[in-house]
Design an enzyme around this catalytic site. Structure first.
Site, short mmCIF file in Angstrom:
data_model
loop_
_atom_site.label_atom_id
_atom_site.label_comp_id
_atom_site.label_asym_id
_atom_site.label_seq_id
_atom_site.Cartn_x
_atom_site.Cartn_y
_atom_site.Cartn_z
N TRP A 128 0.83 -1.20 0.00
CA TRP A 128 0.00 0.00 0.00
C TRP A 128 0.87 1.25 0.00
O TRP A 128 1.91 1.28 0.63
CB TRP A 128 -0.87 -0.02 1.26
CG TRP A 128 -1.52 1.27 1.64
CD1 TRP A 128 -0.94 2.30 2.33
CD2 TRP A 128 -2.87 1.67 1.37
NE1 TRP A 128 -1.85 3.32 2.52
CE2 TRP A 128 -3.04 2.96 1.94
CE3 TRP A 128 -3.94 1.06 0.71
CZ2 TRP A 128 -4.25 3.65 1.86
CZ3 TRP A 128 -5.14 1.76 0.64
CH2 TRP A 128 -5.30 3.02 1.21
N ASN A 130 0.36 5.74 0.41
CA ASN A 130 -0.46 6.94 0.43
C ASN A 130 0.44 8.18 0.42
O ASN A 130 1.25 8.29 -0.51
CB ASN A 130 -1.53 6.95 1.53
CG ASN A 130 -1.07 6.69 2.94
OD1 ASN A 130 -0.74 5.57 3.31
ND2 ASN A 130 -1.08 7.72 3.77
N ASP A 131 0.35 9.09 1.35
CA ASP A 131 0.98 10.41 1.24
C ASP A 131 2.43 10.37 0.75
O ASP A 131 3.25 9.62 1.29
CB ASP A 131 1.02 11.10 2.60
CG ASP A 131 -0.33 11.17 3.29
OD1 ASP A 131 -1.30 10.64 2.76
OD2 ASP A 131 -0.38 11.75 4.38
N GLN A 147 4.21 7.22 2.41
CA GLN A 147 3.57 6.35 3.37
C GLN A 147 3.36 4.98 2.75
O GLN A 147 2.84 4.87 1.64
CB GLN A 147 2.23 6.93 3.81
CG GLN A 147 2.36 8.21 4.62
CD GLN A 147 2.84 7.93 6.03
OE1 GLN A 147 2.07 7.60 6.91
NE2 GLN A 147 4.14 8.07 6.24
N TRP A 155 -4.05 -0.46 4.14
CA TRP A 155 -3.35 0.44 5.06
C TRP A 155 -3.00 -0.26 6.36
O TRP A 155 -3.83 -0.92 6.97
CB TRP A 155 -4.23 1.65 5.35
CG TRP A 155 -3.58 2.72 6.17
CD1 TRP A 155 -2.98 3.85 5.70
CD2 TRP A 155 -3.47 2.78 7.60
NE1 TRP A 155 -2.50 4.62 6.74
CE2 TRP A 155 -2.80 3.98 7.93
CE3 TRP A 155 -3.86 1.94 8.64
CZ2 TRP A 155 -2.51 4.36 9.24
CZ3 TRP A 155 -3.58 2.31 9.95
CH2 TRP A 155 -2.93 3.51 10.23
N PHE A 187 4.48 8.21 10.38
CA PHE A 187 3.53 9.01 9.62
C PHE A 187 4.27 10.06 8.79
O PHE A 187 5.49 10.13 8.78
CB PHE A 187 2.52 9.64 10.56
CG PHE A 187 1.32 8.76 10.85
CD1 PHE A 187 1.39 7.38 10.76
CD2 PHE A 187 0.10 9.31 11.22
CE1 PHE A 187 0.30 6.56 11.02
CE2 PHE A 187 -1.01 8.52 11.49
CZ PHE A 187 -0.91 7.15 11.39
N SER A 188 3.50 10.92 8.12
CA SER A 188 4.04 11.82 7.10
C SER A 188 4.99 12.88 7.64
O SER A 188 4.95 13.24 8.81
CB SER A 188 2.90 12.50 6.36
OG SER A 188 2.19 11.57 5.58
N ARG A 256 0.43 16.44 13.56
CA ARG A 256 1.20 15.60 12.64
C ARG A 256 1.62 16.34 11.36
O ARG A 256 1.22 17.44 11.09
CB ARG A 256 0.40 14.36 12.28
CG ARG A 256 -0.97 14.61 11.66
CD ARG A 256 -1.67 13.28 11.35
NE ARG A 256 -3.05 13.46 10.95
CZ ARG A 256 -4.09 13.44 11.77
NH1 ARG A 256 -3.91 13.27 13.06
NH2 ARG A 256 -5.32 13.60 11.32
N GLU A 301 -4.39 18.45 7.99
CA GLU A 301 -3.34 17.52 7.58
C GLU A 301 -2.39 18.10 6.52
O GLU A 301 -2.71 19.00 5.78
CB GLU A 301 -3.93 16.19 7.08
CG GLU A 301 -4.66 15.40 8.14
CD GLU A 301 -5.03 14.01 7.68
OE1 GLU A 301 -4.88 13.08 8.50
OE2 GLU A 301 -5.47 13.83 6.52
#
Length: 549
Positions: A128, A130-131, A147, A155, A187-188, A256, A301
């Site tokens: 997976w 993402n960001d 990510q 996820w 995390f990001s 975050r 975010e």
């Protein structure tokens, strides 16, 4: 037990095992680059732990297949060659016997040629995404961190995946950069080059690449630092992490996504950080000790904050602040506080989320380059989601004020070759000429069409509405859009169609959007202009190359 031992020895793993149905472990002496792990989405997740000499190296959740795997994932263990890894699993351990090591990942022979593999968008080999994270240019390489769940197409296990490119188009995927640790999952965040050694991480003349990320755990989200001295290939986490822990200040665990950059006029570092209901500004002299300065509400975010010239004039600049959804404000920034001069604006919609811009782009280049996460599923594949095309952001003066534009970076032009061009067509004629391209799995189409006898019109692909322009309501696909010239009834679109996605750039980048490309059903129309007596003033078709070897 004999059949299990036979399977183990035939893979050449040098396994030493004690396997029961639950909570078992095996030991593997690492001689190859990868451990290949069998996955089944039908299985419940269990926790797998890698240990070396009694020290935990990795812990992650995984759906270990007990029967025939639906697909395989892998873990790069090249750093552990010659060492013995003890693998413990607290779920159904039947699948432990299927794990094997190799210098190839399982399925490598078909890699990048899978049915639903995007052909000119970045996707990870397995798992997976993402960001986008830590976008940075350094010594000829564009780094794309992201990510990543390396162990499943859904996820979980948030880590920083890593890929590099010399041209923003062709990507080489590297080993996972940051794995979860005792502080949480990764995390990001962002990355900078500390040329002046403000943090003290540099080694001789080698400046540190410094990453800032959020460690997420059950109680809170905290901001941490890691650094690399080998162009992002290996990382050392700062022993005094976290550097910011602001849960109590905000009475919220939503703290975050640190975006860090050097503010030259003040000779200090700036961090934009999403906290509770908006973006906060922190400053630092050394990347370790941070001071809270200000807060702007109304964003959610993945903050970004950057300065751009207006209409290309470097003596006339504005600052842009945006959040994960693509909404932005234009304003001014004094190194400690962002002052909005507009309300919330919108330049892009659709599948895009959590876009980030590159740091450390050379002044001789001067572009503000962005990559966004494309929330587009890849059905039936061992990977999921994608990155959208890299775009260049610019500020232009419009009738409504200064606005943000974006278009694919010039490097993407190498992927497309114009094969046909027509002018002055009616929609029926244009549809007839497009029939030969209906079976294309990747294509680019540029067009300008005029609503001379209609108040709404558009462009479809097998019934899927790529463009639905309603001039009465000033909407494109239901989103408000006001052309620069309201007396004009024309719309220009640059359309990029990949195997699973569609990206559209309207009127030179004034507005853009992206979407999933729907599977073809019984609809037979292919590419199709619709609307009453539409004039297709220009129509160009481009073939598209794959970015994969």
């Amino acid at each position: 037990m004999k059949s299990i031992l036979k399977a183990i020895f035939t893979t050449g793993l040098m396994l030493y095992c004690s396997i029961s149905i639950f909570a078992a472990d095996i030991s593997i002496k690492i001689t190859k680059k990868y451990l290949n792990l069998p996955i089944s989405q039908r299985q419940d997740r269990g926790i797998m732990i890698f240990e070396i000499a009694g020290k935990q190296e990795r812990s992650f959740k995984i759906r270990l297949a007990t029967g025939e795997p639906e697909y395989w994932v892998f873990s790069d263990v090249s750093a552990y060659k010659g060492k013995t890894i003890k693998i413990s699993y607290d779920g159904d351990a039947t699948g432990l016997s299927k794990i094997y090591q190799d210098d190839k990942i399982a399925g490598q022979d078909s890699l990048y040629h899978e049915k639903n593999r995007p052909q000119f968008h970045f996707t990870t080999r397995r798992g997976w995404v993402n960001d986008p994270n830590g976008l940075i240019y350094y010594e000829g390489e564009y780094h794309l961190f992201y990510q990543h769940n390396p162990y499943e197409r859904e996820w979980e296990n948030m880590s920083w995946g890593h890929a590099v490119s010399k041209d923003l188009v062709h990507w080489e995927e590297l080993a996972v950069a940051l794995h979860p640790d005792k502080l949480g999952t990764m995390f990001s965040g962002s990355a900078v080059i500390d040329y002046d050694n403000t943090a003290g991480f540099n080694k001789g003349k080698i400046p540190a690449m410094v990453a800032f990320y959020t460690a997420d755990n059950a109680d809170r989200e905290i901001q941490c630092v890691a650094y690399s001295l080998d162009k992002g290939r290996t990382w050392t986490k700062y022993e005094k992490n976290p550097v910011i822990d602001s849960k109590e200040k905000w009475n919220s665990r939503d703290t975050r996504d640190p975006k860090v950059f050097w503010y030259k006029p003040g000779k200090h570092w700036v961090m934009a950080l999403n906290e509770r209901d908006g973006h906060s500004i922190y400053t630092s002299k050394n990347l370790k000790e941070w001071n809270f300065e200000s807060h702007v509400t109304g964003f959610w975010e993945c903050p970004d904050l950057f300065e751009l010239p207006v209409d290309g004039d470097k003596n006339k600049t504005k600052w842009v602040m945006y959040g994960a959804s693509g909404t932005y404000m234009i304003g001014s920034f004094d190194g400690k506080a962002f002052t909005p001069e507009t309300g919330k604006l919108l330049y892009t919609t659709g599948s895009i989320y959590a876009a980030q811009t590159y740091s450390n782009i050379p002044e001789s280049d001067g572009r503000r380059i962005q990559i966004g996460w494309g929330r587009v599923a890849q059905p039936g594949m061992a990977f999921n989601n994608m990155m959208l095309l890299p775009t260049e952001l610019k500020l232009h003066s419009t009738k409504n004020g200064i606005r943000l534009y974006n278009l694919p970076v010039s490097e993407t032009e190498q992927l497309f070759e114009r094969t046909n061009q027509w002018a002055g067509l009616k929609s029926d004629d244009a549809n007839q000429k497009l029939k030969e391209f209906n079976s294309a799995d990747k294509i680019r189409i540029k067009t300008t069409f005029k609503l001379s006898h209609a108040t709404s019109a558009g462009f479809n692909l097998f019934g899927q509405r790529i463009i639905d322009y309603d001039m009465n309501n000033n909407t494109i696909n239901g989103v408000f859009y006001s052309p620069a010239d309201m007396t004009s009834m024309e719309l220009t679109a640059d359309i990029y169609v990949d195997r699973t996605s569609i990206e559209v750039f309207i009127d030179g980048g004034a507005y853009s959007y992206s979407m999933e490309r729907k599977p073809v059903d019984d609809n037979k129309e292919g590419f199709h202009f619709w609307g009453n007596n539409i004039d297709v003033k220009n129509l160009e078709v481009y073939s598209a190359k794959s970015i994969w070897k």
